[in-house]
Design a protein around this motif. Sequence first.
Motif, PDB file in Angstrom:
ATOM      1  N   GLY A 298       2.173  -6.162   7.339  1.00  0.00           N
ATOM      2  CA  GLY A 298       2.814  -5.601   6.222  1.00  0.00           C
ATOM      3  C   GLY A 298       3.110  -4.409   6.311  1.00  0.00           C
ATOM      4  N   ALA A 299       2.959  -3.772   7.286  1.00  0.00           N
ATOM      5  CA  ALA A 299       3.779  -2.114   7.584  1.00  0.00           C
ATOM      6  C   ALA A 299       5.765  -2.667   7.614  1.00  0.00           C
ATOM      7  N   GLY A 300       5.921  -4.561   8.391  1.00  0.00           N
ATOM      8  CA  GLY A 300       7.195  -4.191   8.136  1.00  0.00           C
ATOM      9  C   GLY A 300       7.991  -4.605   6.178  1.00  0.00           C
ATOM     10  N   LEU A 301       6.483  -5.345   5.616  1.00  0.00           N
ATOM     11  CA  LEU A 301       7.099  -5.177   4.276  1.00  0.00           C
ATOM     12  C   LEU A 301       7.170  -3.692   3.961  1.00  0.00           C
ATOM     13  N   LEU A 302       6.610  -3.073   4.299  1.00  0.00           N
ATOM     14  CA  LEU A 302       6.633  -1.906   3.124  1.00  0.00           C
ATOM     15  C   LEU A 302       7.541  -1.208   3.976  1.00  0.00           C
ATOM     16  N   LEU A 303       8.513  -1.355   5.328  1.00  0.00           N
ATOM     17  CA  LEU A 303       9.122  -0.551   5.958  1.00  0.00           C
ATOM     18  C   LEU A 303      10.519  -1.010   5.923  1.00  0.00           C
ATOM     19  N   GLY A 304      10.520  -2.733   5.478  1.00  0.00           N
ATOM     20  CA  GLY A 304      11.789  -2.851   4.759  1.00  0.00           C
ATOM     21  C   GLY A 304      12.513  -2.503   3.777  1.00  0.00           C
ATOM     22  N   PRO A 305      12.073  -2.091   2.616  1.00  0.00           N
ATOM     23  CA  PRO A 305      12.574  -1.229   1.748  1.00  0.00           C
ATOM     24  C   PRO A 305      12.639   0.206   2.063  1.00  0.00           C
ATOM     25  N   TRP A 306      11.965   0.723   3.113  1.00  0.00           N
ATOM     26  CA  TRP A 306      11.518   2.366   3.320  1.00  0.00           C
ATOM     27  C   TRP A 306      13.268   2.330   4.082  1.00  0.00           C
ATOM     28  N   LEU A 307      13.181   1.612   5.314  1.00  0.00           N
ATOM     29  CA  LEU A 307      14.887   1.580   5.488  1.00  0.00           C
ATOM     30  C   LEU A 307      15.830   1.291   4.873  1.00  0.00           C
ATOM     31  N   GLN A 308      15.443   0.609   3.951  1.00  0.00           N
ATOM     32  CA  GLN A 308      16.888   0.095   3.158  1.00  0.00           C
ATOM     33  C   GLN A 308      17.139   0.658   2.607  1.00  0.00           C
TER      34      GLN A 308
END
Length: 191
Positions: free
Chosen positions: A153-163
């Motif tokens: 879940g953290a990765g799912l949130l982190l992906g768009p944030w990084l992008q």
Amino acid sequence: MKLHRLSPLLLLGASLAASAHVGADGGGHHGFLAGFSHPFFGLDHLAAMLAVGIWSALAVRRIWVAPLAFALTLLAGALLAQAGLSFPAVEPMIAASLFVVGLLLTLRARLGALAAAALVAVFALFHGAAHGNELTGAPALAGMVLGTALLHGAGLLLGPWLQNRHVLLARAAGLAVAGFGLFTGALLVAG
């Protein structure tokens, strides 16, 4: 940076990679909290879970399918290992999982949901086998799956944030994970 300044970091990385599965000797960790914290302290598991989540968020149409497949197959692998099934090449497959998922993230490789789920499930089986040898009891396994799901879940949130910060940040994260996989694999070959 000069090599002598990097050597303490390389030694730390080597020790973390080498001790990623500290309970693999069959010592067994008990209880929900031991299982829950386990994915957060194995650097290989932490990197793989975050990378699966980030990649899913950025490149897989149904973003939840690959993380769910990973978590369920992780549990299956742990249960199979606890039932006495011996998996060959567990640590090399974990290193390969880091390399492959890191490359998928770096390249933002688009796969259909079922192909993504199948790919990560193969690797999850080996992650599960490693953790199944380390954790004992249903509460520990439940904690491990919950901790894994939270990292996804953290990765799912982190992906768009990084992008959104910069298009290269997610790719750099993928390169770091793939590099960690190569580094861990090299340690296994050298050891």
